[in-house]
Design an enzyme around this catalytic site. Structure first.
Site, PDB file in Angstrom:
ATOM      1  CG  ASN A 123      -1.792   1.402   1.432  1.00 58.29           C
ATOM      2  OD1 ASN A 123      -2.562   1.732   0.630  1.00 58.29           O
ATOM      3  ND2 ASN A 123      -1.270   2.317   2.475  1.00 58.29           N
ATOM      4  CE1 TYR A 188      -0.126   7.666  -6.751  1.00 61.52           C
ATOM      5  CE2 TYR A 188      -1.656   7.850  -8.831  1.00 61.52           C
ATOM      6  CZ  TYR A 188      -1.410   7.313  -7.380  1.00 61.52           C
ATOM      7  OH  TYR A 188      -2.290   6.697  -6.650  1.00 61.52           O
ATOM      8  CE  LYS A 192       0.033   4.242  -6.984  1.00 60.03           C
ATOM      9  NZ  LYS A 192      -0.100   3.065  -5.787  1.00 60.03           N
ATOM     10  CB  THR A 223      -6.722   8.959   2.936  1.00 61.97           C
ATOM     11  OG1 THR A 223      -5.767   9.807   2.230  1.00 61.97           O
ATOM     12  CG2 THR A 223      -7.134   7.610   2.304  1.00 61.97           C
TER      13      THR A 223
END
Length: 346
Positions: A123, A188, A192, A223
């Site tokens: 994660n 990013y 990914k 989050t």
């Protein structure tokens, strides 16, 4: 006329075959023994805050032994205190997943403490927001180190023992950005995408050893993480669009909802979990209408700030009246719940 009837019958036969295969797959899934996390040892990288911390809470409630790792000691200490209040067995370990030596030591410590790793959840993540011109090679290298090499190191560390037992679960938390490259998130998204490819390949090769690998691609998650993300270019404007989007109903999902869906996908042993409508639409759009999707993303990019300043700023250093307004209330509440308010190295 005869040819048309033949074509229609062929189409009906293929449809019936597809429906039959779907029914068999559904029946097999329904009859498959329900995987229980009770008494299992779960390792969660990047588990000191955000989505990782939320998953740790849920798995503890299911009776799992949970080991979390992160880079920042203070963040880990706060997370440990948070998880201890739920009862159960918790282990917190400092580890930078970019370093294979540290990863091997972390997994070794879990083995020494509890004997096995039943479930690995990769994660840990980093987010760098800004136009391509503001990014450096180091930004791409950092993203790849965390999102590709990190999961590979942890998988290589746990796989031998899982193979020896003939069972194990691995979840790689990618992103909708691993299915659809988002403007101003190129490092990013590129990393990914690499993780999605790695995860798919691992599933194919490890299935024969009883190890089920799940690739999770969630949409934006509330989050509270924008405070700890990094921003370049016009960092205040970049932070504003990212933070507001991260707090919007319909665009983003609560961390608790995403965590539940990922855990259920792991329980079922699913190959992939596209979590949230934006992730599903993005994946389908890129596959079925790539040119239209590219034009839409081009239009989005033109609306974003275009400053190429290379200096890096944390979200917590980029606050403006807009990002302190009611528009980001949901994200700020999530930050309080999920150990995101103190700036730390995740």
């Amino acid at each position: 006329m005869a040819d048309r009837r033949h074509t229609e019958r062929k189409g009906l036969s293929l449809g019936a075959l597809a429906a039959g295969v779907g029914a068999v797959v559904g029946l097999k899934r329904a009859l498959r023994p329900r995987y229980s996390f009770q008494g299992k040892t779960v390792v969660i990288t990047g588990g000191s805050r955000g989505l990782g911390l939320v998953m740790a809470r849920m798995l503890l409630k299911e009776g799992a032994r949970v080991a979390i790792c992160g880079r920042d000691v203070e963040s880990l200490q706060r997370a440990h205190a948070d998880l201890e209040r739920l009862g159960g067995e918790v282990l917190t370990l400092r580890c930078d997943v970019r370093d294979q030596v540290q990863v091997d030591a972390m997994v070794g410590a879990v083995h020494e403490h509890w004997g096995v790793v039943d479930v690995l959840i990769n994660n840990a993540g980093v987010i760098m927001v800004g136009p391509l011109e503001s990014m450096t090679l180091e930004d791409f290298e950092e993203a790849v180190d965390v999102h590709l090499w990190g999961p590979l190191y942890t998988t290589l560390a746990v796989a031998p023992a899982m193979k020896a037992r003939g069972e194990g679960r691995i979840v790689n938390v990618a992103s909708m950005g691993g299915k659809l490259s988002i403007p101003h998130l190129v490092p990013y998204s590129a990393s990914k995408f690499a993780l999605v490819g790695l995860s798919d390949g691992l599933r194919t090769e490890l299935a024969q050893d009883g190890i089920r690998v799940t690739t999770a691609c969630p949409s934006l998650i509330r989050t509270g993480s924008p405070r700890n993300a990094s921003f370049k270019g016009d960092h205040e404007k970049e932070y504003a669009w990212f933070h507001v989007s991260n707090s919007m109903m319909g665009v983003s999902m609560s961390a608790e909802r995403v965590a539940r869906k990922i855990i259920e996908a792991c329980r079922r042993g699913d190959a992939e979990a596209l979590v949230g409508m934006p992730a599903k639409l993005g994946a389908v759009g890129r596959t079925l209408a790539p040119n239209l999707t590219a034009r839409v993303l081009d239009a989005v990019n033109r609306l974003l700030p275009q400053d190429s300043t290379p200096e890096r700023h944390k979200g917590s250093e980029s606050e403006t009246p807009l990002t302190r307004s009611w528009l980001t209330e949901m994200s700020r509440r999530a930050a309080e719940r999920n150990n995101e308010n103190e700036v730390s190295l995740h």
